[in-house]
Scaffold this motif. Structure first.
Motif, PDB file in Angstrom:
ATOM      1  N   LEU A 248       0.600  -1.470  -0.116  1.00  0.00           N
ATOM      2  CA  LEU A 248       0.139  -0.033   0.048  1.00  0.00           C
ATOM      3  C   LEU A 248       1.095   1.063   0.033  1.00  0.00           C
ATOM      4  CD1 LEU A 248      -3.023   1.421   0.108  1.00  0.00           C
ATOM      5  CD2 LEU A 248      -2.668   0.816   2.489  1.00  0.00           C
ATOM      6  N   VAL A 249       1.862   1.158   0.561  1.00  0.00           N
ATOM      7  CA  VAL A 249       2.639   2.182   0.308  1.00  0.00           C
ATOM      8  C   VAL A 249       3.566   3.047  -0.495  1.00  0.00           C
ATOM      9  CG1 VAL A 249       4.885   3.565   1.069  1.00  0.00           C
ATOM     10  CG2 VAL A 249       3.278   2.118   3.007  1.00  0.00           C
ATOM     11  N   ASN A 250       3.645   1.605  -1.385  1.00  0.00           N
ATOM     12  CA  ASN A 250       4.667   1.684  -3.092  1.00  0.00           C
ATOM     13  C   ASN A 250       3.621   2.559  -3.957  1.00  0.00           C
ATOM     14  OD1 ASN A 250       6.683   1.033  -1.846  1.00  0.00           O
ATOM     15  ND2 ASN A 250       6.206  -0.897  -2.525  1.00  0.00           N
ATOM     16  N   ILE A 251       1.897   1.791  -3.838  1.00  0.00           N
ATOM     17  CA  ILE A 251       1.307   2.291  -4.481  1.00  0.00           C
ATOM     18  C   ILE A 251       0.806   3.633  -4.109  1.00  0.00           C
ATOM     19  CG2 ILE A 251      -1.020   1.846  -4.893  1.00  0.00           C
ATOM     20  CD1 ILE A 251      -1.104  -1.021  -3.760  1.00  0.00           C
ATOM     21  N   THR A 252       0.413   3.722  -3.327  1.00  0.00           N
ATOM     22  CA  THR A 252       0.313   5.332  -2.637  1.00  0.00           C
ATOM     23  C   THR A 252       0.852   6.556  -3.179  1.00  0.00           C
ATOM     24  OG1 THR A 252      -0.754   4.653  -0.893  1.00  0.00           O
ATOM     25  CG2 THR A 252      -0.031   6.929  -1.207  1.00  0.00           C
ATOM     26  N   GLU A 253       2.582   5.681  -2.943  1.00  0.00           N
ATOM     27  CA  GLU A 253       3.830   6.602  -3.761  1.00  0.00           C
ATOM     28  C   GLU A 253       3.583   6.825  -5.409  1.00  0.00           C
ATOM     29  OE1 GLU A 253       8.798   6.770  -3.773  1.00  0.00           O
ATOM     30  OE2 GLU A 253       7.521   5.201  -2.563  1.00  0.00           O
ATOM     31  N   ALA A 254       3.204   5.712  -6.114  1.00  0.00           N
ATOM     32  CA  ALA A 254       3.431   5.633  -7.537  1.00  0.00           C
ATOM     33  C   ALA A 254       1.681   6.610  -8.074  1.00  0.00           C
ATOM     34  CB  ALA A 254       2.749   3.606  -7.266  1.00  0.00           C
ATOM     35  N   ARG A 255       0.484   6.362  -6.752  1.00  0.00           N
ATOM     36  CA  ARG A 255      -0.501   7.338  -7.003  1.00  0.00           C
ATOM     37  C   ARG A 255       0.137   8.683  -7.438  1.00  0.00           C
ATOM     38  NH1 ARG A 255      -4.785   7.418  -2.856  1.00  0.00           N
ATOM     39  NH2 ARG A 255      -3.070   8.516  -1.898  1.00  0.00           N
ATOM     40  N   ASP A 256       0.502   9.134  -6.260  1.00  0.00           N
ATOM     41  CA  ASP A 256       0.941  10.762  -5.721  1.00  0.00           C
ATOM     42  C   ASP A 256       2.544  11.241  -6.999  1.00  0.00           C
ATOM     43  OD1 ASP A 256      -0.208  10.152  -3.813  1.00  0.00           O
ATOM     44  OD2 ASP A 256       1.065   9.945  -2.667  1.00  0.00           O
ATOM     45  N   THR A 257       2.643   9.974  -7.587  1.00  0.00           N
ATOM     46  CA  THR A 257       3.788  11.032  -7.970  1.00  0.00           C
ATOM     47  C   THR A 257       3.251  10.832  -9.482  1.00  0.00           C
ATOM     48  OG1 THR A 257       5.141   8.870  -8.907  1.00  0.00           O
ATOM     49  CG2 THR A 257       5.488  10.316  -6.548  1.00  0.00           C
ATOM     50  N   ALA A 258       2.053   9.974 -10.208  1.00  0.00           N
ATOM     51  CA  ALA A 258       2.441   9.284 -11.311  1.00  0.00           C
ATOM     52  C   ALA A 258       1.746  10.541 -12.164  1.00  0.00           C
ATOM     53  CB  ALA A 258       0.896   9.095 -10.919  1.00  0.00           C
ATOM     54  N   ASP A 259       2.397  10.569 -14.054  1.00  0.00           N
ATOM     55  CA  ASP A 259       2.784  11.572 -14.767  1.00  0.00           C
ATOM     56  C   ASP A 259       1.355  11.998 -15.815  1.00  0.00           C
ATOM     57  OD1 ASP A 259       3.893   9.636 -15.305  1.00  0.00           O
ATOM     58  OD2 ASP A 259       5.494  10.218 -16.727  1.00  0.00           O
ATOM     59  N   THR A 260       0.877  10.687 -15.508  1.00  0.00           N
ATOM     60  CA  THR A 260      -0.906  11.087 -16.215  1.00  0.00           C
ATOM     61  C   THR A 260      -1.700  10.152 -15.410  1.00  0.00           C
ATOM     62  OG1 THR A 260      -0.583   8.372 -16.290  1.00  0.00           O
ATOM     63  CG2 THR A 260       0.754  10.159 -18.695  1.00  0.00           C
ATOM     64  N   PRO A 261      -2.485  10.617 -16.213  1.00  0.00           N
ATOM     65  CA  PRO A 261      -4.342  10.726 -15.443  1.00  0.00           C
ATOM     66  C   PRO A 261      -4.216   9.384 -15.273  1.00  0.00           C
ATOM     67  CG  PRO A 261      -4.620  12.789 -16.871  1.00  0.00           C
ATOM     68  CD  PRO A 261      -2.932  12.022 -17.500  1.00  0.00           C
ATOM     69  N   VAL A 262      -4.175   8.744 -16.661  1.00  0.00           N
ATOM     70  CA  VAL A 262      -4.239   7.091 -16.672  1.00  0.00           C
ATOM     71  C   VAL A 262      -3.196   6.650 -15.540  1.00  0.00           C
ATOM     72  CG1 VAL A 262      -4.384   5.124 -17.847  1.00  0.00           C
ATOM     73  CG2 VAL A 262      -4.987   7.343 -19.282  1.00  0.00           C
ATOM     74  N   ARG A 263      -2.237   6.889 -15.448  1.00  0.00           N
ATOM     75  CA  ARG A 263      -1.548   6.052 -14.490  1.00  0.00           C
ATOM     76  C   ARG A 263      -2.085   6.609 -12.837  1.00  0.00           C
ATOM     77  NH1 ARG A 263       2.510   3.328 -15.297  1.00  0.00           N
ATOM     78  NH2 ARG A 263       3.828   3.780 -13.840  1.00  0.00           N
ATOM     79  N   LYS A 264      -2.588   7.707 -12.624  1.00  0.00           N
ATOM     80  CA  LYS A 264      -3.408   7.487 -11.389  1.00  0.00           C
ATOM     81  C   LYS A 264      -4.660   7.368 -11.293  1.00  0.00           C
ATOM     82  CE  LYS A 264      -2.419  12.180 -10.712  1.00  0.00           C
ATOM     83  NZ  LYS A 264      -1.774  12.107  -9.311  1.00  0.00           N
ATOM     84  N   GLN A 265      -5.149   7.275 -12.045  1.00  0.00           N
ATOM     85  CA  GLN A 265      -6.140   6.348 -11.973  1.00  0.00           C
ATOM     86  C   GLN A 265      -6.262   4.909 -11.615  1.00  0.00           C
ATOM     87  OE1 GLN A 265      -9.245   6.660 -14.881  1.00  0.00           O
ATOM     88  NE2 GLN A 265     -10.854   5.213 -14.072  1.00  0.00           N
ATOM     89  N   GLN A 266      -5.377   4.310 -12.356  1.00  0.00           N
ATOM     90  CA  GLN A 266      -4.894   2.857 -11.855  1.00  0.00           C
ATOM     91  C   GLN A 266      -4.611   2.144 -10.806  1.00  0.00           C
ATOM     92  OE1 GLN A 266      -2.102   1.847 -15.510  1.00  0.00           O
ATOM     93  NE2 GLN A 266      -3.526   1.152 -16.472  1.00  0.00           N
ATOM     94  N   ALA A 267      -3.780   3.737 -10.243  1.00  0.00           N
ATOM     95  CA  ALA A 267      -2.783   3.674  -8.579  1.00  0.00           C
ATOM     96  C   ALA A 267      -3.566   4.048  -7.803  1.00  0.00           C
ATOM     97  CB  ALA A 267      -1.677   4.560  -8.477  1.00  0.00           C
ATOM     98  N   ALA A 268      -5.028   5.070  -8.057  1.00  0.00           N
ATOM     99  CA  ALA A 268      -5.955   4.644  -7.125  1.00  0.00           C
ATOM    100  C   ALA A 268      -6.570   3.430  -6.886  1.00  0.00           C
ATOM    101  CB  ALA A 268      -6.250   5.847  -7.550  1.00  0.00           C
ATOM    102  N   ALA A 269      -7.596   3.129  -8.185  1.00  0.00           N
ATOM    103  CA  ALA A 269      -8.218   1.723  -8.176  1.00  0.00           C
ATOM    104  C   ALA A 269      -7.364   0.622  -7.457  1.00  0.00           C
ATOM    105  CB  ALA A 269      -8.010   0.906  -9.503  1.00  0.00           C
ATOM    106  N   LEU A 270      -5.763   0.460  -7.225  1.00  0.00           N
ATOM    107  CA  LEU A 270      -4.947  -0.075  -6.615  1.00  0.00           C
ATOM    108  C   LEU A 270      -4.766  -0.472  -4.610  1.00  0.00           C
ATOM    109  CD1 LEU A 270      -1.806  -1.297  -8.877  1.00  0.00           C
ATOM    110  CD2 LEU A 270      -3.129  -2.398  -7.713  1.00  0.00           C
TER     111      LEU A 270
END
Length: 511
Positions: A248-270
């Motif tokens: 969860l820590v790694n996913i949250t970091e990936a969500r906060d540092t995502a550079d595209t809306p699609v990756r941010k949405q995928q990380a939020a779903a994770l």
């Protein structure tokens, strides 16, 4: 060679079972054209069936299932995506038809059966039946009906069958962490969903065993199997929570540092999926902690429950009418067998008129109003056995008969006590610890001339039986303070404590 052949047959049987679990889904597409009430050929029924199993599985909790109405409504939206030009009523009809077929409403036992074969140890080909279910209707606590997905249905979602849940969960966590670290969030979402299905499957195993216990505690091994299962499940929860929190820590970091809306949405779903896994682990842990209490309650309930009342024999329909329809010779044997078993070995006296008259005219026996006399029981006083022999107390009094000028170490007292009696060292330790906790005030108020004390000066006790501080045991002289000097009871201590206690001798009488 035979062992390898057996392993090959086992793996082959697992693949056949995996295909059998997906057969009802493919059968929906084959039969959709034969539906008379509506034209359902525009829908991909196998896809709707997978969505239905997914909806039911994710809506399942430990104590409840998915609402059929809610499932049909959610499944109708997937049907609307496949045929947007059709009416909403047809979408709902297609969803209901898929759900009914997954429940196998038309069959007597609501189950599916597949036939497969295996080569036995004797080399002969044997056909076997594989019975399974995909969705089940279960009663809820509020009186309603809910849907639950079976283990076979969950295995259809993750593409496996009859695998160890713990091993599959660990593999899913490792795969998920690797995918997140490499930035493949779309693949990581599929792995996270598979991990969540395994968590649901673990809770379903516990729920089924607890339900079997509620029906009959003897059907579940609570002596060995269930304690082992509960211990393994708690270890599973501890390991999974640790792993999922790190993920969860790694996913949250990936969500906060995502550079595209699609990756941010995928990380939020994770993030949502992993948090749902943690929530289900909390539910499973609460159920595991309550499992023992539930078993004891069910055991008490089933032990003291009244025996089931069996229906009486219907003499008219089950004996008289069949006997009248038989010939006299055959009916005589039937009636003779019945009355022989009914009457029993002894005939009651009341069945004869003479015995009944005797019982009626015999006056009742006179009974005491307060009942018969109660005999006084003979009670014997059990003497309490002392913990230590009497000679130990005499030796203790002699050991602690110290002069004001001769304090001693606890270690020296223990060495001397072992020479006197084997149980005396423990009594010495108990007595010295009591001396270390006593107060001087009561001795001053009672006008005592001296008091026995134990003082810790920081020395460590070196003994084969006991550990701790090597206390100094000393007798301190007491004097009465002068009037008006304001000194309390502690100021009355003189003698051994008013001077330096060192050097302390180990032999008796050392200054």
């Amino acid at each position: 060679m035979a062992e390898g052949h057996a392993n090959l047959d086992t793996g082959f049987a697992q693949r056949i079972k995996a295909l059998a679990c997906t057969a009802p889904l493919h059968d929906l597409d084959a039969r959709k054209s034969s539906v008379q009430s509506a034209d359902l050929t525009a829908y991909q029924m196998s896809e709707l069936a997978l969505h239905a199993i997914d909806l039911v599985t994710l809506a399942m909790d430990f104590d409840a299932g998915a609402s059929p109405e809610r499932t049909v409504a959610d499944l109708s939206r997937y049907a609307a995506d496949q045929a947007p030009d059709r009416s909403a009523a047809e979408h709902e009809h297609a969803a209901g038809w898929v759900l009914e077929n997954l429940l196998n409403v038309g069959s007597a036992d609501r189950g599916f059966r597949a036939v497969y074969g295996m080569t036995g140890t004797d080399g002969r080909y044997e056909r076997r039946d594989f019975d399974f279910r995909l969705l089940e209707e279960v009663p809820g606590a509020d009186g309603g009906i809910y849907l639950r997905a079976s283990n076979e249905a969950v295995n259809v979602l993750v593409g496996a069958l009859e695998v160890d849940i713990e091993s599959a969960q660990i593999a899913a966590d490792v795969r998920l962490e690797t995918l997140i670290r490499r930035g493949r969030l779309s693949d990581a979402q599929a792995a996270a969903q598979a991990a969540r299905y395994r968590t649901i499957q673990y809770g379903e195993m516990l729920r089924q065993r607890l339900e079997a216990t509620s029906r009959d505690v003897r059907t579940v091994d609570w002596l060995t199997a269930m304690p082992t299962f509960i211990e393994e499940a708690l270890e599973h929860i501890e390991a999974r929570c640790r792993a999922e929190n790190a993920i969860l820590v790694n996913i949250t970091e990936a969500r906060d540092t995502a550079d595209t809306p699609v990756r941010k949405q995928q990380a939020a779903a994770l993030v949502g999926i992993v948090r749902d896994c943690l929530r289900r682990h909390e539910q499973l842990q609460a159920a595991l902690q309550n499992a023992g209490r539930r078993f004891r309650a069910e055991q008490d309930r089933q032990t003291f429950a009244p025996q089931p009342v069996r229906a009486d024999l219907d003499l008219h329909a089950q004996l008289l009418q069949p006997a009248l329809a038989l010939p006299v010779h055959d009916a005589d044997g039937v009636l003779a067998a019945y009355f022989t078993r009914v009457v029993g070995l002894a005939v009651r006296p009341a069945l004869r008129l003479a015995d009944l008259f005797t019982l009626l005219v015999t006056p009742p026996a006179v009974r005491e109003v307060l009942g018969s006399e109660i005999e006084e029981p003979e009670l014997s006083e059990a003497a309490e056995v002392p913990r230590f022999p009497e000679e130990c107390y005499e030796h203790l009094e002699w050991l602690l008969d110290l002069d004001v000028e001769a304090p001693r170490r606890l270690s020296g007292l223990l060495e001397e006590a072992r020479d006197l009696h084997p149980e005396l060292p423990l009594l010495v330790v108990v007595r010295v610890l009591a001396l270390a906790a006593q107060e001087i005030g009561p001795a001053v108020r009672h006008g005592a001339s001296s008091v026995l004390l134990a003082v810790d000066d920081g020395a460590v006790l070196s003994d084969s039986e006991f550990a701790g501080a090597d206390l100094i045991v000393a007798r301190a002289g007491l004097t009465t303070p002068a009037e008006g000097d304001g000194a309390g009871p502690e100021g009355a201590v003189v003698g051994a404590l008013s001077r330096d206690l060192m050097p302390v001798g180990r032999e008796r009488g050392a200054a």
